[in-house]
Design a protein around this motif. Structure first.
Motif, mmCIF file in Angstrom:
data_model
loop_
_atom_site.group_PDB
_atom_site.id
_atom_site.type_symbol
_atom_site.label_atom_id
_atom_site.label_comp_id
_atom_site.label_asym_id
_atom_site.label_seq_id
_atom_site.Cartn_x
_atom_site.Cartn_y
_atom_site.Cartn_z
ATOM 1 N N ILE A 189 0.865 -1.181 0.000
ATOM 2 C CA ILE A 189 0.000 0.000 0.000
ATOM 3 C C ILE A 189 0.900 1.229 0.000
ATOM 4 O O ILE A 189 1.691 1.433 0.929
ATOM 5 C CB ILE A 189 -0.917 0.013 1.234
ATOM 6 C CG1 ILE A 189 -1.788 -1.249 1.244
ATOM 7 C CG2 ILE A 189 -1.753 1.284 1.274
ATOM 8 C CD1 ILE A 189 -2.539 -1.462 2.547
ATOM 9 N N GLU A 190 0.774 2.041 -1.028
ATOM 10 C CA GLU A 190 1.638 3.208 -1.165
ATOM 11 C C GLU A 190 1.225 4.295 -0.172
ATOM 12 O O GLU A 190 0.062 4.697 -0.125
ATOM 13 C CB GLU A 190 1.554 3.745 -2.589
ATOM 14 C CG GLU A 190 2.572 4.812 -2.890
ATOM 15 C CD GLU A 190 2.539 5.251 -4.340
ATOM 16 O OE1 GLU A 190 2.867 6.419 -4.594
ATOM 17 O OE2 GLU A 190 2.183 4.424 -5.205
ATOM 18 N N LEU A 232 -6.655 4.726 4.537
ATOM 19 C CA LEU A 232 -5.938 3.499 4.150
ATOM 20 C C LEU A 232 -6.174 2.335 5.119
ATOM 21 O O LEU A 232 -5.713 1.225 4.874
ATOM 22 C CB LEU A 232 -4.434 3.782 4.069
ATOM 23 C CG LEU A 232 -4.000 4.752 2.977
ATOM 24 C CD1 LEU A 232 -2.485 4.971 3.033
ATOM 25 C CD2 LEU A 232 -4.406 4.241 1.602
ATOM 26 N N GLN A 259 -8.079 -0.699 3.610
ATOM 27 C CA GLN A 259 -7.199 -1.384 2.656
ATOM 28 C C GLN A 259 -6.133 -2.200 3.398
ATOM 29 O O GLN A 259 -5.832 -3.340 3.021
ATOM 30 C CB GLN A 259 -6.544 -0.331 1.758
ATOM 31 C CG GLN A 259 -5.861 -0.889 0.543
ATOM 32 C CD GLN A 259 -5.275 0.202 -0.338
ATOM 33 O OE1 GLN A 259 -5.534 1.386 -0.133
ATOM 34 N NE2 GLN A 259 -4.483 -0.191 -1.307
ATOM 35 N N ALA A 260 -5.556 -1.632 4.461
ATOM 36 C CA ALA A 260 -4.532 -2.341 5.239
ATOM 37 C C ALA A 260 -5.125 -3.568 5.925
ATOM 38 O O ALA A 260 -4.515 -4.640 5.930
ATOM 39 C CB ALA A 260 -3.913 -1.399 6.264
ATOM 40 N N GLN A 292 -5.556 -6.292 3.287
ATOM 41 C CA GLN A 292 -4.274 -6.930 2.945
ATOM 42 C C GLN A 292 -3.821 -7.862 4.066
ATOM 43 O O GLN A 292 -3.271 -8.930 3.813
ATOM 44 C CB GLN A 292 -3.210 -5.868 2.654
ATOM 45 C CG GLN A 292 -3.404 -5.130 1.347
ATOM 46 C CD GLN A 292 -3.390 -6.071 0.154
ATOM 47 O OE1 GLN A 292 -2.513 -6.919 0.022
ATOM 48 N NE2 GLN A 292 -4.376 -5.942 -0.718
#
Length: 196
Positions: free
Chosen positions: A162-163, A177, A180-181, A184
């Motif tokens: 994740i950028e 984020l 998203q984290a 993942q």
């Protein structure tokens, strides 16, 4: 994973070493527990998970190779020493996926040369369990200079990085984020369960 999502930025090649080479300590001159923090700073408790963020790049944007700087030299030397220790068996091997490591390495007569291009993993790349800290902890991975060794337990590799820009010390993952984290992390745990 606990409610607060904290991350720690580490320079290459140490994020890779934590997630793929069995690095079981993080060497720091500060410890992350509440009694060592200023009011309002994030902290960890044994059993908490934190995210690993691959930090400062030793690569140039244009050429894609190692910069001719002290940092670039230090990075090259670190990879070479890790290769030597991996081949000689000096590096503890019980938590290493040897087949994966061989697949990203160059075969040599006496073993493998770890390819430094794979050691730079930018962004949020995985998660690790914090087990506590020690002073002067004996480990292959202890550097002998830092005051504290954070003890690292279970690890989860994110299928996709994740950028995000890192920060010093422990830092809160931005709200946009977190979902998203967590996804993942969930996917990484699933692939871990499916591995032999």
């Amino acid at each position: 994973m606990q409610r607060d999502l904290l991350a720690l930025t580490v320079s290459p090649p140490w994020g890779f070493a934590i997630l793929h080479l069995g690095k079981n300590v993080e060497n720091r001159d500060w410890f992350p527990e509440r009694h060592g923090m200023r009011q309002g700073e994030p902290f960890l408790r044994p059993g908490d998970w934190f995210l690993i963020h691959g930090g400062r790049s030793p690569f140039t944007a244009k050429r894609g190779d190692i910069q001719e700087t002290d940092y670039g030299h230090e990075f090259r030397v670190a990879i070479r020493l890790l290769s030597i220790d991996f081949n000689s068996g000096k590096m503890p091997q019980e938590h290493i996926n040897k087949e994966y490591l061989k697949s990203i390495s160059t075969p040599l007569e006496d073993g493998y040369e770890l390819d430094y291009a794979h050691f730079h993993l930018p962004g949020l790349i995985g998660a690790v369990e914090y087990l506590g800290y020690r002073k002067g902890y004996e480990s292959y991975w202890s550097n002998g200079r830092s005051k504290f060794q954070w003890l690292l337990g279970r690890k989860v590799v994110f299928p996709e990085a994740i950028e995000v820009k890192g920060a010093p010390k422990l830092w809160q993952v931005p709200d946009d984020l977190r979902l998203q984290a967590r996804e993942q992390f969930r996917l990484g745990r699933q692939s871990l369960k499916g591995s032999p």
